[in-house]
Design an enzyme around this catalytic site. Structure first.
Site, PDB file in Angstrom:
ATOM      1  N   ASN A 114       0.325  -0.691  -7.491  1.00  0.00           N
ATOM      2  CA  ASN A 114      -0.629  -0.998  -8.560  1.00  0.00           C
ATOM      3  C   ASN A 114      -1.540   0.158  -8.965  1.00  0.00           C
ATOM      4  OD1 ASN A 114      -0.407  -3.913  -9.279  1.00  0.00           O
ATOM      5  ND2 ASN A 114      -0.379  -3.991  -7.050  1.00  0.00           N
ATOM      6  N   THR A 116      -1.127   3.350  -8.459  1.00  0.00           N
ATOM      7  CA  THR A 116      -0.283   4.400  -9.056  1.00  0.00           C
ATOM      8  C   THR A 116       0.036   4.045 -10.504  1.00  0.00           C
ATOM      9  OG1 THR A 116       0.718   4.780  -6.914  1.00  0.00           O
ATOM     10  CG2 THR A 116       1.971   5.535  -8.825  1.00  0.00           C
ATOM     11  N   ASP A 138       4.030  -5.057  -0.620  1.00  0.00           N
ATOM     12  CA  ASP A 138       3.220  -6.234  -0.959  1.00  0.00           C
ATOM     13  C   ASP A 138       3.849  -7.098  -2.065  1.00  0.00           C
ATOM     14  OD1 ASP A 138       1.396  -5.305   0.871  1.00  0.00           O
ATOM     15  OD2 ASP A 138       0.063  -4.420  -0.617  1.00  0.00           O
ATOM     16  N   ARG A 173       2.386 -20.014  24.740  1.00  0.00           N
ATOM     17  CA  ARG A 173       1.173 -19.443  24.146  1.00  0.00           C
ATOM     18  C   ARG A 173       1.131 -19.674  22.638  1.00  0.00           C
ATOM     19  NH1 ARG A 173       1.680 -13.661  27.301  1.00  0.00           N
ATOM     20  NH2 ARG A 173       0.242 -14.155  28.990  1.00  0.00           N
ATOM     21  N   GLY A 181      -0.993  -6.932   3.971  1.00  0.00           N
ATOM     22  CA  GLY A 181      -1.307  -7.511   2.665  1.00  0.00           C
ATOM     23  C   GLY A 181      -2.765  -7.926   2.615  1.00  0.00           C
ATOM     24  N   GLU A 233      -3.358  -9.907   6.432  1.00  0.00           N
ATOM     25  CA  GLU A 233      -4.557  -9.097   6.701  1.00  0.00           C
ATOM     26  C   GLU A 233      -5.756  -9.603   5.890  1.00  0.00           C
ATOM     27  OE1 GLU A 233      -3.321  -4.437   7.117  1.00  0.00           O
ATOM     28  OE2 GLU A 233      -2.868  -5.431   5.239  1.00  0.00           O
ATOM     29  N   ARG A 277      -3.020 -15.479  21.639  1.00  0.00           N
ATOM     30  CA  ARG A 277      -2.847 -14.024  21.649  1.00  0.00           C
ATOM     31  C   ARG A 277      -2.572 -13.511  20.238  1.00  0.00           C
ATOM     32  NH1 ARG A 277      -2.071 -12.599  27.274  1.00  0.00           N
ATOM     33  NH2 ARG A 277      -1.649 -10.481  26.630  1.00  0.00           N
TER      34      ARG A 277
HETATM   35  O1  F6P Z   1      -0.117  -1.599  -0.116  1.00  0.00           O
HETATM   36  C1  F6P Z   1       0.691  -1.497   0.988  1.00  0.00           C
HETATM   37  C2  F6P Z   1      -0.108  -1.675   2.261  1.00  0.00           C
HETATM   38  O2  F6P Z   1       0.757  -1.487   3.363  1.00  0.00           O
HETATM   39  C3  F6P Z   1      -0.825  -3.015   2.392  1.00  0.00           C
HETATM   40  O3  F6P Z   1       0.000  -4.069   2.767  1.00  0.00           O
HETATM   41  C4  F6P Z   1      -1.853  -2.667   3.422  1.00  0.00           C
HETATM   42  O4  F6P Z   1      -2.934  -3.569   3.365  1.00  0.00           O
HETATM   43  C5  F6P Z   1      -2.256  -1.279   3.031  1.00  0.00           C
HETATM   44  O5  F6P Z   1      -1.146  -0.733   2.343  1.00  0.00           O
HETATM   45  C6  F6P Z   1      -2.596  -0.373   4.174  1.00  0.00           C
HETATM   46  O6  F6P Z   1      -2.907   0.875   3.661  1.00  0.00           O
HETATM   47  P1  F6P Z   1      -3.106   2.193   4.523  1.00  0.00           P
HETATM   48  O7  F6P Z   1      -1.762   2.598   5.043  1.00  0.00           O
HETATM   49  O8  F6P Z   1      -3.651   3.190   3.567  1.00  0.00           O
HETATM   50  O9  F6P Z   1      -4.037   1.831   5.623  1.00  0.00           O
END
Ligand code: F6P
Length: 359
Positions: A114, A116, A138, A173, A181, A233, A277
């Site tokens: 995006n 870029t 992503d 567990r 992402g 994430e 975990r």
């Molecule tokens: O945009 C791709 C990505 O791998 C995302 O999934 C992730 O949140 C981010 O880049 C991590 O970026 P960097 O490698 O700069 O920490």
């Protein structure tokens, strides 16, 4: 003589080299000896500093299956593109235009996500001939059915969940697997489905920790000794989703955990029987060879880009629209994110088979 510059920008992913190869082989096919390909180093950074190399056909051989990028990459945030660097006093946009002219380029091909794409659109507005190829694990680039890198990353994240499954089962567990992402959850959704996760948390669906607990307790009660959570994430709780952007930023600045999965681990540990975990595969998800799907996709995109250069059809992303390569005007897509569609088949199917999204 045609001169084409090519760069890879932003976070790397699988398929960058096979896309570079596709563009190059396509160009040699279209123009024969009458084309020069200039490999620009480390993304837009190389275009700013003027670091490039005239490539030979042999440079593009043997790279179909190689991960990473032979050109190197870097993150050059779009929001800083027009900001003059205080230390070096460099006007980045002016430098990029000057270097494009110095190389006497007829077109610049940029491979990226995006950010870029937004910069590519800015260069288009500045009068450069640009073509964009959509890459990112992503899968969040608007205007294309799929980005390259996505399916390769899905394979890896799925494999992680598969491996975690066996150890989670042995020990009884609960495992939380953090999938990449920050803003968009396609990767978590696909890997979660493919890996048979019991709970999938996406940035697009704010979760309620009590709902997650209920699902885990119900599994416990039914005799299931383990559970798997696939968590993006960028997963976010309902309470956080109710905050303003500014409030959320502040709350996250004071966050005592390395990432959201650790908070979920702490909260769940307090209420469930089983040990909870965390597993963070991180950049593994962006590494290694492209899967077969991405090799085919990048070959299609690269060949289509070469054809568009021949036809002087500039200012476009080469997208996949309804399964076919198609030029998609950059001005229509730049700046838009393709979030998970909450009504998509994958979400519906997941809900139908009892996967919880924590909502
Ligand atoms: O945009 C791709 C990505 O791998 C995302 O999934 C992730 O949140 C981010 O880049 C991590 O970026 P960097 O490698 O700069 O920490």
């Amino acid at each position: 003589m045609k001169r084409v510059g090519i760069l890879t920008s932003g976070g790397d992913c699988q398929g960058l080299n096979s896309a570079i190869r596709g563009v190059a082989k396509g160009l040699y096919h279209e123009f024969g000896d009458n084309v020069e390909i200039h490999g620009i180093k480390d993304g837009y950074r190389g275009l700013i500093t003027g670091e490039s190399k005239l490539m030979k056909p042999s440079d593009f051989s043997g790279i179909l299956t190689e991960g990473g990028t032979i050109l190197g990459t870097s993150r050059q945030p779009f929001k800083l593109m027009r900001v003059i660097d205080e230390e070096s006093n460099v006007d980045k946009v002016k430098s990029m235009k000057e270097n494009y002219q110095k190389m006497k380029l007829d077109c610049l091909v940029v491979l990226g996500g995006n950010g870029t794409q937004k910069s590519a659109n800015m260069l288009r507005e500045e009068g450069l001939n640009v073509i964009h190829l959509p890459k990112t694990i992503d899968n969040d680039v608007w205007g294309t059915d799929v980005t390259f890198g996505f399916h390769s990353a899905v394979e890896i994240a799925t494999n992680v969940i598969d491996c975690i499954h066996t150890t989670a089962t042995s020990h009884g567990r609960i495992f939380i697997v953090e999938v990449m992402g920050h803003k968009v959850g396609w990767l978590t959704l696909f890997a979660g489905l493919a890996g048979g996760a019991d709970i999938i948390l996406l940035p697009e669906i704010p979760y309620d920790i009590n709902k997650i607990t209920q699902t885990l307790k119900a599994r416990e009660k039914s005799g299931k000794k383990f559970s798997i959570l696939a968590v993006a994430e960028g997963a976010i709780s309902k309470e956080e989703a109710a905050l303003t952007k500014k409030e959320l930023k502040k709350a996250r600045e004071n966050f005592p955990y390395p990432s959201i999965v650790y908070r979920i681990q702490k909260e769940l540990s307090a209420v469930v029987e089983n040990e909870v975990r965390v597993c963070v595969p991180g950049h593994f998800q962006r590494g290694g060879d492209p899967c077969a799907f991405d090799r085919v996709l990048t070959t299609k995109l690269g060949a289509a880009a070469a054809k568009m250069i021949k036809e002087k059809n500039f200012g476009n992303m080469v997208g996949i629209v309804g399964g076919k390569t198609a030029p998609v005007p950059l001005e229509e897509v730049a700046g838009k994110l393709k979030y998970v569609d909450l009504g998509c088949d994958e979400i519906k199917a997941a809900r139908q088979i009892g996967i919880s999204f924590g909502d």
